[in-house]
Design a protein around this motif. Structure first.
Motif, mmCIF file in Angstrom:
data_model
loop_
_atom_site.group_PDB
_atom_site.id
_atom_site.type_symbol
_atom_site.label_atom_id
_atom_site.label_comp_id
_atom_site.label_asym_id
_atom_site.label_seq_id
_atom_site.Cartn_x
_atom_site.Cartn_y
_atom_site.Cartn_z
ATOM 1 N N LEU A 52 24.444 -5.948 19.270
ATOM 2 C CA LEU A 52 25.247 -6.319 18.112
ATOM 3 C C LEU A 52 25.719 -5.127 17.293
ATOM 4 C CD1 LEU A 52 23.414 -9.472 16.762
ATOM 5 C CD2 LEU A 52 25.645 -9.345 17.826
ATOM 6 N N LYS A 53 24.919 -4.080 17.213
ATOM 7 C CA LYS A 53 25.270 -2.940 16.369
ATOM 8 C C LYS A 53 26.619 -2.355 16.796
ATOM 9 C CE LYS A 53 23.703 1.577 14.853
ATOM 10 N NZ LYS A 53 22.811 2.696 15.114
ATOM 11 N N PHE A 54 26.798 -2.113 18.088
ATOM 12 C CA PHE A 54 28.053 -1.558 18.593
ATOM 13 C C PHE A 54 29.212 -2.500 18.302
ATOM 14 C CE2 PHE A 54 31.365 -1.238 21.783
ATOM 15 C CZ PHE A 54 31.660 0.120 21.757
ATOM 16 N N ALA A 55 29.014 -3.783 18.558
ATOM 17 C CA ALA A 55 30.084 -4.766 18.353
ATOM 18 C C ALA A 55 30.511 -4.809 16.889
ATOM 19 C CB ALA A 55 29.619 -6.144 18.811
ATOM 20 N N ARG A 56 29.565 -4.779 15.982
ATOM 21 C CA ARG A 56 29.902 -4.829 14.550
ATOM 22 C C ARG A 56 30.608 -3.549 14.094
ATOM 23 N NH1 ARG A 56 24.341 -7.707 13.042
ATOM 24 N NH2 ARG A 56 25.072 -9.850 13.164
ATOM 25 N N GLU A 57 30.207 -2.392 14.636
ATOM 26 C CA GLU A 57 30.823 -1.131 14.249
ATOM 27 C C GLU A 57 32.285 -1.044 14.687
ATOM 28 O OE1 GLU A 57 28.301 1.815 16.010
ATOM 29 O OE2 GLU A 57 26.789 1.686 14.429
ATOM 30 N N HIS A 58 32.649 -1.703 15.781
ATOM 31 C CA HIS A 58 33.993 -1.575 16.356
ATOM 32 C C HIS A 58 34.811 -2.864 16.269
ATOM 33 C CE1 HIS A 58 33.047 2.411 17.847
ATOM 34 N NE2 HIS A 58 31.867 1.937 18.198
ATOM 35 N N LEU A 59 34.397 -3.777 15.431
ATOM 36 C CA LEU A 59 35.048 -5.074 15.319
ATOM 37 C C LEU A 59 36.519 -4.964 14.924
ATOM 38 C CD1 LEU A 59 34.409 -8.076 15.562
ATOM 39 C CD2 LEU A 59 33.855 -8.077 13.139
ATOM 40 N N ASP A 60 36.850 -4.032 14.039
ATOM 41 C CA ASP A 60 38.219 -3.931 13.526
ATOM 42 C C ASP A 60 39.018 -2.779 14.130
ATOM 43 O OD1 ASP A 60 37.844 -6.121 11.783
ATOM 44 O OD2 ASP A 60 36.795 -4.807 10.355
ATOM 45 N N ASP A 61 38.550 -2.180 15.221
ATOM 46 C CA ASP A 61 39.278 -1.087 15.862
ATOM 47 C C ASP A 61 40.618 -1.586 16.397
ATOM 48 O OD1 ASP A 61 37.073 0.427 15.331
ATOM 49 O OD2 ASP A 61 36.550 0.838 17.411
ATOM 50 N N PRO A 62 41.708 -0.789 16.241
ATOM 51 C CA PRO A 62 43.012 -1.213 16.778
ATOM 52 C C PRO A 62 43.019 -1.223 18.308
ATOM 53 C CG PRO A 62 43.150 0.973 15.787
ATOM 54 C CD PRO A 62 41.770 0.461 15.528
ATOM 55 N N GLU A 63 43.902 -2.021 18.863
ATOM 56 C CA GLU A 63 43.983 -2.186 20.329
ATOM 57 C C GLU A 63 44.252 -0.869 21.048
ATOM 58 O OE1 GLU A 63 46.711 -4.748 23.410
ATOM 59 O OE2 GLU A 63 46.233 -5.633 21.468
ATOM 60 N N GLU A 64 45.054 0.010 20.421
ATOM 61 C CA GLU A 64 45.392 1.295 21.051
ATOM 62 C C GLU A 64 44.146 2.157 21.285
ATOM 63 O OE1 GLU A 64 46.960 0.470 17.917
ATOM 64 O OE2 GLU A 64 48.376 -0.696 19.115
ATOM 65 N N ASP A 65 43.159 2.042 20.402
ATOM 66 C CA ASP A 65 41.927 2.823 20.568
ATOM 67 C C ASP A 65 41.191 2.446 21.846
ATOM 68 O OD1 ASP A 65 42.504 4.048 18.203
ATOM 69 O OD2 ASP A 65 40.806 3.207 17.081
ATOM 70 N N TRP A 66 41.270 1.202 22.245
ATOM 71 C CA TRP A 66 40.540 0.742 23.425
ATOM 72 C C TRP A 66 41.146 1.285 24.724
ATOM 73 C CZ3 TRP A 66 35.943 -0.586 22.373
ATOM 74 C CH2 TRP A 66 35.644 -1.227 21.170
ATOM 75 N N GLU A 67 42.411 1.766 24.664
ATOM 76 C CA GLU A 67 43.029 2.368 25.851
ATOM 77 C C GLU A 67 42.418 3.727 26.172
ATOM 78 O OE1 GLU A 67 47.243 2.358 25.254
ATOM 79 O OE2 GLU A 67 47.313 0.160 25.123
ATOM 80 N N ASN A 68 41.681 4.306 25.237
ATOM 81 C CA ASN A 68 41.024 5.602 25.437
ATOM 82 C C ASN A 68 39.540 5.467 25.734
ATOM 83 O OD1 ASN A 68 43.421 7.043 24.819
ATOM 84 N ND2 ASN A 68 43.052 6.679 22.651
ATOM 85 N N VAL A 69 39.108 4.267 26.072
ATOM 86 C CA VAL A 69 37.686 3.998 26.301
ATOM 87 C C VAL A 69 37.430 3.781 27.786
ATOM 88 C CG1 VAL A 69 35.803 2.381 25.848
ATOM 89 C CG2 VAL A 69 37.369 3.018 24.011
ATOM 90 N N ILE A 70 36.360 4.358 28.289
ATOM 91 C CA ILE A 70 35.894 4.071 29.648
ATOM 92 C C ILE A 70 34.607 3.270 29.509
ATOM 93 C CG2 ILE A 70 34.953 5.034 31.773
ATOM 94 C CD1 ILE A 70 36.732 7.447 31.400
ATOM 95 N N TRP A 71 34.597 2.092 30.085
ATOM 96 C CA TRP A 71 33.419 1.228 30.061
ATOM 97 C C TRP A 71 32.599 1.510 31.310
ATOM 98 C CZ3 TRP A 71 32.521 -1.418 25.762
ATOM 99 C CH2 TRP A 71 33.595 -1.691 24.923
ATOM 100 N N SER A 72 31.303 1.677 31.132
ATOM 101 C CA SER A 72 30.448 1.928 32.293
ATOM 102 C C SER A 72 29.199 1.067 32.195
ATOM 103 C CB SER A 72 30.080 3.411 32.384
ATOM 104 O OG SER A 72 29.234 3.776 31.318
ATOM 105 N N ASP A 73 28.587 0.874 33.330
ATOM 106 C CA ASP A 73 27.346 0.109 33.359
ATOM 107 C C ASP A 73 26.522 0.592 34.538
ATOM 108 O OD1 ASP A 73 25.440 -1.673 32.537
ATOM 109 O OD2 ASP A 73 26.427 -3.432 33.356
#
Length: 124
Positions: A52-73
Motif C-alpha cells: 500500500l505504501k508505494f500505491a499511496r505515494e504514486h496515486l496522483d502521478d501523471p500518466e506520462e511519468d509511467w512511460e519512464n517506469v520499468i516494472w519487474s518481478d
C-alpha cells in the motif's frame, strides 16, 4: 472459542483449531471448524502481500511519468519442500489488514530465482 482464536490470529489453521479444542476436551472435525467460521462471516483466503505504501505515494502521478517506469518481478521456486500459499481466515473487505497479510521476506534454501520485467515499450 474458534472465532476468538481466529480473530486474534487469522493465520491459525483448521488443524491448529482442532488440536486446541481436543486439548480443551472437545472433539470436532476440520469441516465443523470451516462451517462454524463461515457462519460467522469468515472465509479462508490467500494472504495478500501488502504494498500500500508505494500505491499511496504514486496515486496522483501523471500518466506520462509511467512511460519512464520499468516494472519487474521475481519469483522463487523451491526445489525442496513446498512453495505453498499461506491462508488466513478473514471477513469480506479485510484482505489488507496487517493481521491478514504476510511479510515479503526472502530466505535461503534449495531454490531457483526467476526474474522478468516490462515497460510501456514492451517486455524485457
Amino acid at each position: 472459542m474458534i472465532t476468538r482464536t481466529v480473530s486474534k490470529n487469522p493465520r491459525t489453521t483448521r488443524g491448529d483449531l482442532v488440536n486446541d479444542l481436543q486439548r480443551a476436551g472437545t472433539k470436532v472435525t476440520k469441516a465443523t471448524i470451516s462451517n462454524t467460521l463461515r457462519r460467522q462471516g469468515l472465509k479462508s483466503c490467500s494472504a495478500r502481500r501488502a504494498r500500500l505504501k508505494f500505491a499511496r505515494e504514486h496515486l496522483d502521478d501523471p500518466e506520462e511519468d509511467w512511460e519512464n517506469v520499468i516494472w519487474s518481478d521475481e519469483t522463487k521456486i523451491e526445489l525442496f519442500g513446498k512453495n505453498s500459499t499461506r491462508r488466513v481466515w478473514r471477513r469480506k473487505n479485510a484482505e489488507l489488514h496487517p493481521k491478514n497479510t504476510i511479510p515479503t521476506v526472502k530466505h535461503g534454501g534449495g531454490n531457483i530465482m526467476l526474474w522478468g520485467c516490462f515497460s510501456a515499450k514492451g517486455p524485457g
